[in-house]
Design an enzyme around this catalytic site. Structure first.
Site, mmCIF file in Angstrom:
data_model
loop_
_atom_site.group_PDB
_atom_site.id
_atom_site.type_symbol
_atom_site.label_atom_id
_atom_site.label_comp_id
_atom_site.label_asym_id
_atom_site.label_seq_id
_atom_site.Cartn_x
_atom_site.Cartn_y
_atom_site.Cartn_z
ATOM 1 N N LYS A 24 -1.451 4.563 -0.953
ATOM 2 C CA LYS A 24 -1.945 3.451 -0.127
ATOM 3 C C LYS A 24 -2.147 2.190 -0.967
ATOM 4 C CE LYS A 24 -6.000 4.085 2.107
ATOM 5 N NZ LYS A 24 -7.080 3.094 1.953
ATOM 6 N N ARG A 29 -0.073 -3.234 -2.142
ATOM 7 C CA ARG A 29 0.302 -4.215 -3.165
ATOM 8 C C ARG A 29 1.783 -4.608 -3.088
ATOM 9 N NH1 ARG A 29 -4.201 -1.773 -4.695
ATOM 10 N NH2 ARG A 29 -5.585 -2.660 -6.286
ATOM 11 N N GLY A 97 -10.685 -2.278 2.966
ATOM 12 C CA GLY A 97 -11.362 -3.105 1.969
ATOM 13 C C GLY A 97 -10.353 -3.715 1.009
ATOM 14 N N ARG A 125 -19.543 -3.744 4.870
ATOM 15 C CA ARG A 125 -19.337 -3.673 3.412
ATOM 16 C C ARG A 125 -19.582 -5.029 2.754
ATOM 17 N NH1 ARG A 125 -13.972 -0.086 2.637
ATOM 18 N NH2 ARG A 125 -14.565 -0.265 0.439
ATOM 19 N N SER A 169 -14.306 -2.413 -10.259
ATOM 20 C CA SER A 169 -13.650 -2.449 -8.951
ATOM 21 C C SER A 169 -12.252 -3.045 -9.063
ATOM 22 C CB SER A 169 -14.474 -3.283 -7.975
ATOM 23 O OG SER A 169 -13.681 -3.647 -6.863
ATOM 24 N N ASP A 321 -12.319 7.874 -5.167
ATOM 25 C CA ASP A 321 -12.055 8.251 -3.767
ATOM 26 C C ASP A 321 -11.985 9.769 -3.580
ATOM 27 O OD1 ASP A 321 -11.977 5.599 -3.052
ATOM 28 O OD2 ASP A 321 -9.807 5.436 -3.156
ATOM 29 N N LYS A 348 -18.227 2.483 0.128
ATOM 30 C CA LYS A 348 -16.877 2.741 0.665
ATOM 31 C C LYS A 348 -16.882 2.685 2.195
ATOM 32 C CE LYS A 348 -15.210 3.131 -3.392
ATOM 33 N NZ LYS A 348 -14.401 2.030 -3.915
ATOM 34 N N ARG A 352 -20.579 7.329 1.346
ATOM 35 C CA ARG A 352 -20.017 8.643 1.021
ATOM 36 C C ARG A 352 -20.913 9.492 0.130
ATOM 37 N NH1 ARG A 352 -13.823 6.866 -0.039
ATOM 38 N NH2 ARG A 352 -13.229 6.707 2.155
ATOM 39 N N ARG A 398 -11.810 10.143 4.893
ATOM 40 C CA ARG A 398 -11.974 11.149 3.833
ATOM 41 C C ARG A 398 -13.047 12.190 4.189
ATOM 42 N NH1 ARG A 398 -8.090 9.109 0.678
ATOM 43 N NH2 ARG A 398 -8.166 6.890 0.223
HETATM 44 C C1 S3P Z 1 -8.630 0.436 -4.183
HETATM 45 C C2 S3P Z 1 -9.676 0.394 -5.060
HETATM 46 C C3 S3P Z 1 -10.868 1.242 -4.957
HETATM 47 C C4 S3P Z 1 -10.673 2.391 -3.980
HETATM 48 C C5 S3P Z 1 -9.984 1.961 -2.727
HETATM 49 C C6 S3P Z 1 -8.621 1.372 -3.038
HETATM 50 C C7 S3P Z 1 -7.477 -0.461 -4.398
HETATM 51 O O1 S3P Z 1 -11.962 0.455 -4.529
HETATM 52 O O2 S3P Z 1 -11.904 2.989 -3.662
HETATM 53 O O3 S3P Z 1 -9.823 3.062 -1.855
HETATM 54 O O4 S3P Z 1 -6.396 -0.217 -3.846
HETATM 55 O O5 S3P Z 1 -7.632 -1.438 -5.150
HETATM 56 P P1 S3P Z 1 -12.796 -0.457 -5.567
HETATM 57 O O6 S3P Z 1 -11.855 -1.298 -6.246
HETATM 58 O O7 S3P Z 1 -13.755 -1.224 -4.726
HETATM 59 O O8 S3P Z 1 -13.503 0.525 -6.437
#
Ligand code: S3P
Length: 441
Positions: A24, A29, A97, A125, A169, A321, A348, A352, A398
């Site tokens: 994902k 990206r 997110g 969030r 993050s 995750d 998240k 969680r 999840r």
């Molecule tokens: C992700 C980064 C993670 C992850 C999310 C996907 C990403 O979050 O938990 O499911 O694709 O950049 P954080 O960057 O907030 O930790």
């Protein structure tokens, strides 16, 4: 159609090779980068889940055309910051997110105001983590209480910043990197370790980005305003989806599984490191490097001798995750497993960490929680009888997956609500389980 499932039988023994959903993070990206590249990019094996479809819808709203031919998405980009943004544009990031945080970094020059919204879960969030660096760059972002909706108005006067990203993050890091592409001069980020797909993709695109690694941090420098050409990309499998099948196999009777072609980037394989420390003996075979990313087949077998782990918190970001399903493995392991500093889990799609503790208690496991640390008292003989109902979890995909794996390995009669949450990340989840012989109604 009914949006709940029933499971009242453990899965029998199986020996299978499977493929899981495409990654994902990488799917999102590739679309975002294709929208900024010059020319037609071709992306195959793109994950067709809601988060990714919302990303396609978003770039389309911003003036980027795409079409699908057979298994390939062809996306036409016109170079950096060449979105065609009209007045009153509203973007709905749905549950994602990643889309919401990353797209803000790409709108730093928008001449018309853009409004960003999301679903019920995303609207709870925190966005202060990206609003802060965006404001330092000179972008005008408006939000109440750091939540969605956010209104972003771009600026012609972006200034490069030097930013300490201390959360770990990838979404924050990537938001700043994407903003930096449009910013003159050199933007620097001192980023606590997190998944590095954005950096690897920019390197693959030959973009001027430098990374200096130290213990738990990367010093990243990005030179702004360089164009890059369109690209071809075949998206590998997602370890976050594979995670549920890994634990299913470990906890099932006399079973073996090969999960083919999964992204096993160092910044994502925390679950394998943790489960192997617990004695799981998971193996990676046929490793290759593809466009900077490591890909391999994951081999896993039933294991009745899992032992507890005292998990070093430096593994947290690479498994962020996957902790819910790791907790289930700990519930069946011998001894007390200890985890520290898991506060990010509560940021998240749902809270969680809190829900994970609630879940473990529901299945009769003793758990202690001190702030963001937890201790799980494993019980290798754990076997369930009676009725279990899982609902009200903000439709977190999840939690749904975790519940299915618990039901199929521990016994009991389960009703699990919000089946359609699987569409967020892994639409074929139930189909694959049924192919393994799982009885799901
Ligand atoms: C992700 C980064 C993670 C992850 C999310 C996907 C990403 O979050 O938990 O499911 O694709 O950049 P954080 O960057 O907030 O930790």
């Amino acid at each position: 159609m009914s949006n709940q499932i029933f499971i009242s039988q453990r899965v029998g023994s199986f020996k299978k090779k499977i493929r899981v959903a495409s990654d994902k993070s990488i799917s999102i990206r590739t679309i975002l980068f294709a929208s900024q590249a010059v020319g037609m990019s071709k992306i195959s094996n793109l994950l067709e889940s809601e988060d990714v479809l919302n990303t396609l819808k978003t770039v389309k709203k911003l003036g980027i055309n795409f079409k699908k031919k057979k298994n390939i998405y062809i996306i036409e980009g016109f170079g950096l910051n060449n979105f065609k943004i009209t007045k009153n544009t509203k973007i709905d990031a749905g549950n994602s997110g990643t889309l919401a945080r990353l797209i803000l970094g790409m709108l730093v020059k928008t001449k018309h105001k853009v409004k960003l919204i999301g679903d019920k879960s995303l609207s709870k969030r925190d966005f202060s983590r990206v609003l802060k660096p965006l404001r330092l760059l000179g972008v005008n972002v408006k939000s109440k209480k750091n939540l969605l909706p956010i209104e972003i108005s771009g600026t012609e006067f972006l200034r490069p910043i030097s930013y300490d990203e201390n959360i770990g993050s990838a979404q924050v890091k990537s938001c700043i990197i994407l903003a930096a592409l449009n910013t003159p001069g050199i933007t620097q980020i001192n980023a606590k370790n997190s998944r590095n797909h954005t950096e690897l993709m920019l390197k693959y695109l030959k973009y001027p980005i430098k990374i200096k690694k130290s213990n738990n941090y990367d010093k990243i420098s990005i030179k702004g305003l360089h164009q890059f050409k369109s690209f071809n990309y075949k998206v590998p499998g997602d370890i976050s989806s594979a995670a549920f099948f890994i634990v299913l196999t470990l906890l099932s009777e006399k079973s073996e599984m090969v999960i083919r072609n999964v992204n096993v980037n160092e910044s994502r394989v925390g679950i394998i490191t943790i489960l192997n420390k617990m004695g799981a003996a998971i193996k990676l075979r046929n490793s290759v490097i593809y466009n900077g990313e490591k890909i391999a087949d994951i081999h896993v077998k039933t294991n009745k001798n899992l032992k507890a782990i005292n998990c070093p918190s430096k593994l947290n970001s690479a498994a962020i995750d996957e902790f819910l399903i790791i907790f289930l493995a700990c519930a069946k392991a011998k001894g007390i497993s200890r985890f520290k500093d898991l506060g990010e889990m509560n940021k998240k799609e749902s809270k969680r960490l809190d829900l994970g503790v609630q879940f473990l208690k529901l299945i009769g496991i003793k758990v202690e929680k001190f702030g963001n640390n937890i201790n799980i008292y494993g019980n290798p003989n754990l076997s369930l009888k009676g009725n279990f109902e899982i609902k009200n979890f903000l439709k977190d995909h999840r939690i749904f997956f975790l519940s299915c794996i618990a039901a199929l390995t521990l016994g009991g009669n389960w009703i699990i609500h919000d089946k359609d949450s699987i569409n967020t990340s892994f639409p074929d989840f139930l189909k694959i389980l049924k192919k393994l012989g799982a009885q799901i109604y």
